[in-house]
Design an enzyme around this catalytic site. Sequence first.
Site, PDB file in Angstrom:
ATOM      1  CG  HIS A 140     -97.390  -4.115  32.283  1.00  0.00           C
ATOM      2  ND1 HIS A 140     -96.965  -2.825  32.447  1.00  0.00           N
ATOM      3  CD2 HIS A 140     -98.748  -4.065  32.284  1.00  0.00           C
ATOM      4  CE1 HIS A 140     -98.004  -2.019  32.552  1.00  0.00           C
ATOM      5  NE2 HIS A 140     -99.100  -2.745  32.446  1.00  0.00           N
ATOM      6  CG  ASP A 161     -82.301  -5.727  59.581  1.00  0.00           C
ATOM      7  OD1 ASP A 161     -83.475  -5.485  59.935  1.00  0.00           O
ATOM      8  OD2 ASP A 161     -81.520  -4.839  59.182  1.00  0.00           O
ATOM      9  CB  THR A 171     -84.942   1.975  55.372  1.00  0.00           C
ATOM     10  OG1 THR A 171     -83.884   1.141  54.875  1.00  0.00           O
ATOM     11  CG2 THR A 171     -84.400   2.919  56.436  1.00  0.00           C
ATOM     12  CB  CYS A 193     -84.034  -4.153  56.899  1.00  0.00           C
ATOM     13  SG  CYS A 193     -83.978  -3.037  55.482  1.00  0.00           S
ATOM     14  CG  HIS A 228     -97.722  -1.882  36.003  1.00  0.00           C
ATOM     15  ND1 HIS A 228     -97.763  -0.535  35.732  1.00  0.00           N
ATOM     16  CD2 HIS A 228     -99.014  -2.291  36.012  1.00  0.00           C
ATOM     17  CE1 HIS A 228     -99.020  -0.141  35.579  1.00  0.00           C
ATOM     18  NE2 HIS A 228     -99.794  -1.193  35.753  1.00  0.00           N
TER      19      HIS A 228
HETATM   20  C1  RB5 Z   1     -80.073  -1.376  60.628  1.00  0.00           C
HETATM   21  O1  RB5 Z   1     -79.757  -0.424  61.588  1.00  0.00           O
HETATM   22  C2  RB5 Z   1     -80.563  -0.708  59.359  1.00  0.00           C
HETATM   23  O2  RB5 Z   1     -79.491  -0.077  58.727  1.00  0.00           O
HETATM   24  C3  RB5 Z   1     -81.208  -1.717  58.453  1.00  0.00           C
HETATM   25  O3  RB5 Z   1     -82.276  -2.318  59.113  1.00  0.00           O
HETATM   26  C4  RB5 Z   1     -81.766  -1.184  57.158  1.00  0.00           C
HETATM   27  O4  RB5 Z   1     -82.590  -0.077  57.374  1.00  0.00           O
HETATM   28  C5  RB5 Z   1     -80.797  -0.961  56.091  1.00  0.00           C
HETATM   29  O5  RB5 Z   1     -81.116  -0.515  54.975  1.00  0.00           O
END
Ligand code: RB5
Length: 145
Positions: A133, A8, A67, A65, A98
Site C-alpha cells: 500500500h 459547514d 453530503t 458537510c 490502504h
Molecule cells: C450545503 O447545502 C451543502 O451543499 C453542503 O453541506 C455539502 O453537502 C456540499 O457538498
Amino acid sequence: MKVAIASDHGGVNIRKEIISLMDEMGIHYEDLGCECSTSVDYPDYAIPVAEKVANGEVDRGILICGTGIGMSIAANKVKGVRCALVHDMFSAQATREHNDSNILAMGERVIGPGLAREIARIWLTTEFAGGRHENRVNKIKQYEE
Ligand code: RB5
C-alpha cells in the site's frame, strides 16, 4: 495525535458528536467552526483544515458537510492531503490501512450521529498497513511533485 475539525452549516451536529468522542478518547483537537446559524461555503472550512494537515500543524483532519462530498473535493485540492469520504465502518478501516488517509469526510444528511461516531473512532485508531500500500500511496505523492 492532534486533529483539526470543521463543518459547514450542514454538519454542525455530527461535528459536535465527534468533538465529544475526541474528548472521551483524550485526543487533542482544534475546532475551526463553523459557528453558523446561516448558510456558509464549505471550501472556507475544508481548505484551512487541509492546509493544517498538509503543513504538519496537525496530524489529521475531520470535515463534515451535508453530503461530505464538497468538503472532500475541496480538501483533496491541497497537496499532501488524502481525504476519504466515508459512510461505513469497513471503509473507515480500509482507508486508513490502504490509503493512509489523513482527512476523514462525512455527510450529516447521509448518516446519523451514532454511525458517524463509530466511523470516526475506527478511523482515528487504525494504523496504515504500509507494504504494497505504501508503494501505491507513493505513486500519488510522486504525481503531486
Ligand atoms: C450545503 O447545502 C451543502 O451543499 C453542503 O453541506 C455539502 O453537502 C456540499 O457538498
